[in-house]
Design a protein around this motif. Sequence first.
Motif, PDB file in Angstrom:
ATOM      1  N   VAL A  10      32.442 -32.067 -51.412  1.00 37.08           N
ATOM      2  CA  VAL A  10      32.384 -33.507 -51.648  1.00 37.08           C
ATOM      3  C   VAL A  10      33.693 -34.147 -51.194  1.00 37.08           C
ATOM      4  O   VAL A  10      34.768 -33.604 -51.406  1.00 37.08           O
ATOM      5  N   SER A  11      33.592 -35.308 -50.574  1.00 42.01           N
ATOM      6  CA  SER A  11      34.766 -35.959 -49.989  1.00 42.01           C
ATOM      7  C   SER A  11      35.493 -36.875 -50.974  1.00 42.01           C
ATOM      8  O   SER A  11      36.246 -37.750 -50.571  1.00 42.01           O
ATOM      9  N   TYR A  12      35.261 -36.697 -52.265  1.00 41.46           N
ATOM     10  CA  TYR A  12      35.914 -37.522 -53.283  1.00 41.46           C
ATOM     11  C   TYR A  12      37.280 -36.961 -53.667  1.00 41.46           C
ATOM     12  O   TYR A  12      37.567 -35.779 -53.461  1.00 41.46           O
ATOM     13  N   LEU A  13      38.069 -37.794 -54.297  1.00 37.35           N
ATOM     14  CA  LEU A  13      39.395 -37.375 -54.760  1.00 37.35           C
ATOM     15  C   LEU A  13      39.314 -36.226 -55.764  1.00 37.35           C
ATOM     16  O   LEU A  13      40.210 -35.385 -55.822  1.00 37.35           O
ATOM     17  N   ASN A  14      38.245 -36.174 -56.555  1.00 36.79           N
ATOM     18  CA  ASN A  14      38.192 -35.150 -57.600  1.00 36.79           C
ATOM     19  C   ASN A  14      38.089 -33.723 -57.053  1.00 36.79           C
ATOM     20  O   ASN A  14      38.341 -32.761 -57.774  1.00 36.79           O
ATOM     21  N   THR A  15      37.748 -33.570 -55.778  1.00 36.49           N
ATOM     22  CA  THR A  15      37.673 -32.229 -55.193  1.00 36.49           C
ATOM     23  C   THR A  15      38.981 -31.810 -54.512  1.00 36.49           C
ATOM     24  O   THR A  15      39.112 -30.661 -54.099  1.00 36.49           O
ATOM     25  N   ARG A  16      39.914 -32.727 -54.387  1.00 32.14           N
ATOM     26  CA  ARG A  16      41.120 -32.439 -53.613  1.00 32.14           C
ATOM     27  C   ARG A  16      41.911 -31.230 -54.119  1.00 32.14           C
ATOM     28  O   ARG A  16      42.419 -30.452 -53.295  1.00 32.14           O
TER      29      ARG A  16
END
Length: 247
Positions: A10-16
């Motif tokens: 997922v390209s969201y911040l939570n996966t960083r």
Amino acid sequence: MDKRLRIGAVSYLNTRPMMYGVQRSGLMQKVALVADFPAKIAAMLLNDEIDIGLVPVAIIPRLKEAHIITHYCIGAVGRVESVGIFSEVPLEQVEKLILDYQSRTSVNLARILLKEYWKKEVAIEQAEEDYRHLIKGSTAAVVIGNRALVQHKKSAYYYDLSEAWQQHTGLPFVFAAWVANKPVDPDFEDAFNRANAYGINHIDEVVDGLDFPDYDLKKYYTQHISYTFDEEKRKGLELFLQKLTQL
């Protein structure tokens, strides 16, 4: 022939934090990595366009095979801040709810909570593309991910879906997990697990590499997202999948 494992994230911040570890491990030579919004990654796993995906858990019952791997997930114990219903008026005055097209899990969670927890009937509308400008009057919307962190500054009311789930069930919530659609080599899974752990254990470095002025990311990663896929989260996931069948 390309023998690399195809991995979707997922390209969201939570996966960083997870991806920070994976991208700094020796695994990058063994994988082909793609990033997109949750529903797109879920569709890719369903269509066998990837082998492993960090996918919304609502996709699990639709897979012919579903193998949850690693000790990590995108979860929350209580308030998550990035998945919720935003509105200009209190929830009891909301007449229509627009559902985010980017995640099946979040919109199904909203449906479950409206029915069982808030005991409220509203007109449901499926969103197409960006819809946040429609949040006005008695129209509310489920907004998730990075856009939700920004929306806090724009909407008067926010109802956190993870917090409501915990109050309703007493359990944490799992939004996404690493799921494979076929068995994964145990050595790769071990290395992938350690790569995830590395990123989660280096939050300060992750935050230093990001530019997101709309929200305190260290607070988000350490107080709102809960990455460990423990027994309580497994119970929460099992209960959610059970309730999905009743929608």
